[in-house]
Enzyme design. Structure first.
Site, PDB file in Angstrom:
ATOM      1  CG  MET A 209      -2.063  -0.961   1.150  1.00 15.93           C
ATOM      2  SD  MET A 209      -2.867  -1.012   2.686  1.00 15.93           S
ATOM      3  CE  MET A 209      -3.813   0.338   2.703  1.00 15.93           C
ATOM      4  CG  HIS A 210       2.643   3.186  -3.007  1.00 15.66           C
ATOM      5  ND1 HIS A 210       2.352   2.163  -3.858  1.00 15.66           N
ATOM      6  CD2 HIS A 210       2.841   4.113  -4.084  1.00 15.66           C
ATOM      7  CE1 HIS A 210       2.243   2.060  -4.979  1.00 15.66           C
ATOM      8  NE2 HIS A 210       2.476   3.539  -5.339  1.00 15.66           N
ATOM      9  NE  ARG A 211      -2.249   3.644  -6.681  1.00 15.66           N
ATOM     10  CZ  ARG A 211      -0.988   3.710  -7.617  1.00 15.66           C
ATOM     11  NH1 ARG A 211      -0.668   5.140  -7.525  1.00 15.66           N
ATOM     12  NH2 ARG A 211      -0.649   2.964  -8.357  1.00 15.66           N
TER      13      ARG A 211
END
Ligand code: UD1
Length: 363
Positions: A209-211
């Site tokens: 997850m990095h958004r």
């Protein structure tokens, strides 16, 4: 002999340029028809986000590194444009080839086109419709000033036609990211922590997850991690953490006990983890394509995708950002009800070769 600038800036670019460079190198040796200059913008600069990928994918050292480093969207865009334009003033190029949808893609395309240097966009034409993602703005701005589109799907072709792009500018070549996966499939290897965590193929999960929408707000991120802990029923969950995610993670107090936070993984180790996982939970776009090709169930924590074929053909499903929906999806997986999926047309490992053949014609 025409000179092509190949632009790469951030992690997901590196696997997309590798097959094009390989095909160019073999042409160069064979017939000496094209020259290229590898321009790294420096958007990603850590060994873990950049250097490891160059080494594992056998990419040559960049000819030029613009060393722009971190910044806001506008700061990075501006720095890349100024420095790339300066390079073009010093030594011009006959084509600017950009890949994907990162800030470097858009910034270099604009700088080149304003100097009347034509632009080719690899992975052109894909759209999520979600303007809150910087990548969508990058795709739209880049495609608006692209001369030649190298596309990964019929959906991309159709998006471009709807924008009024003539068929003579659209080349449906397949997916260079998948070329790289196929080239490296037999070299994938377990990361160092595989034995330490006693991982067993098919009995662990991978999460990325990095958004900004998913990780920049501590509370939402914590609720999603809690759902991941609950839904995965005690199986190990491997979470290679992107630098942006690490910032929010560092302020969270309680994390699920089966969640294992690890550093960003190099290419061969990361895809080994994906290949043998029970499922992948992600907000990345590229990983949904790799999971599709490896036949691994994939749950996307977004409401939209610019890669709809990973859902309509592949193993991917859009779960959205509501943690309760993820728990339900995981329950379906444990009941053995996840779809098997197929592989989209022309994702056959030959995209890089097709692109270079076309470049030889165009230039
Ligand atoms: C970028 C891309 C995204 C891609 C992602 C993959 C854009 C708009 N987004 O997002 O599409 O999926 O890369 O990684 O181009 N940082 C480091 N070391 C680095 C690079 C960045 O610590 O080598 C830090 C930055 O200082 C910043 C954060 O990571 O705090 C975000 O980096 P940035 O390149 O701005 O965007 P990404 O979120 O990585």
């Amino acid at each position: 002999m025409p000179l092509i600038d190949i632009i790469a800036g951030a992690r997901p670019n590196f696997m997309k340029i590798a097959p094009i460079i390989r095909a160019l190198e073999s042409r160069k040796v064979a017939v000496g028809q094209l020259r290229y200059r590898l321009v790294h913008t420096g958007q990603h600069y850590d060994a873990r986000m950049s250097g490891d990928f160059f080494a594992q994918l056998n990419l040559p050292e960049p000819d030029i590194n613009l060393e722009v480093g971190s910044g806001t969207q506008a700061e990075q865009t501006a720095a890349i444009m100024v420095r790339y334009e300066k390079l073009l003033f010093e030594k011009s190029s006959d084509l600017c080839l950009v890949v994907g949808d990162v800030t470097s893609t858009m910034a270099c395309a604009i700088a080149a086109q304003k100097l009347c240097i034509p632009v080719a966009h690899v992975e052109g034409g894909i759209r999520s419709g979600d303007w809150s993602m910087p990548e969508e703005i990058n795709r739209m701005a880049t495609d608006a000033i692209t001369n030649w589109f190298f596309t990964t799907s019929e959906v991309a072709n159709s998006n471009l036609r709807h924008l009024g792009v003539g068929d003579e500018r659209i080349y449906f070549v397949g997916n260079t990211m998948i070329d790289t996966l196929q080239t490296n499939m037999n070299s994938l290897r377990p990361p160092g922590f595989w034995d330490e965590l006693k991982l067993i193929a098919g009995e662990y999960f991978v999460v990325t997850m990095h958004r900004p929408a998913n990780v920049d707000t501590g509370n939402d991120f914590a609720r999603m991690l809690e759902a991941i802990g609950q839904g995965t029923r005690g199986l190990p969950v491997i979470f290679p953490v992107h630098p942006r995610t690490a910032k929010t993670l560092s302020i969270l107090t309680a994390l699920p006990s089966n969640l294992h936070i690890v550093e960003p993984q190099p290419y061969l180790e990361f895809n080994y983890l994906v290949k043998h996982a029970k499922a992948v939970i992600t907000d990345s776009g590229g990983i949904t394509e790799e999971a599709t090709v490896m036949g691994v169930p994939c749950m996307t924590l977004r409401d939209t995708t610019e890669r709809p074929e990973t859902v309509s053909i592949g193993t991917n499903e859009l779960i959205g950002t509501d943690p309760t929906k993820l728990v339900l999806a995981l329950a379906r997986l444990f009941e053995g009800k996840w779809k098997k999926g197929g592989i989209p047309d022309k994702w056959d490992g030959k995209a890089g070769e097709r692109i270079v053949k076309i470049l030889l014609r165009i230039l």
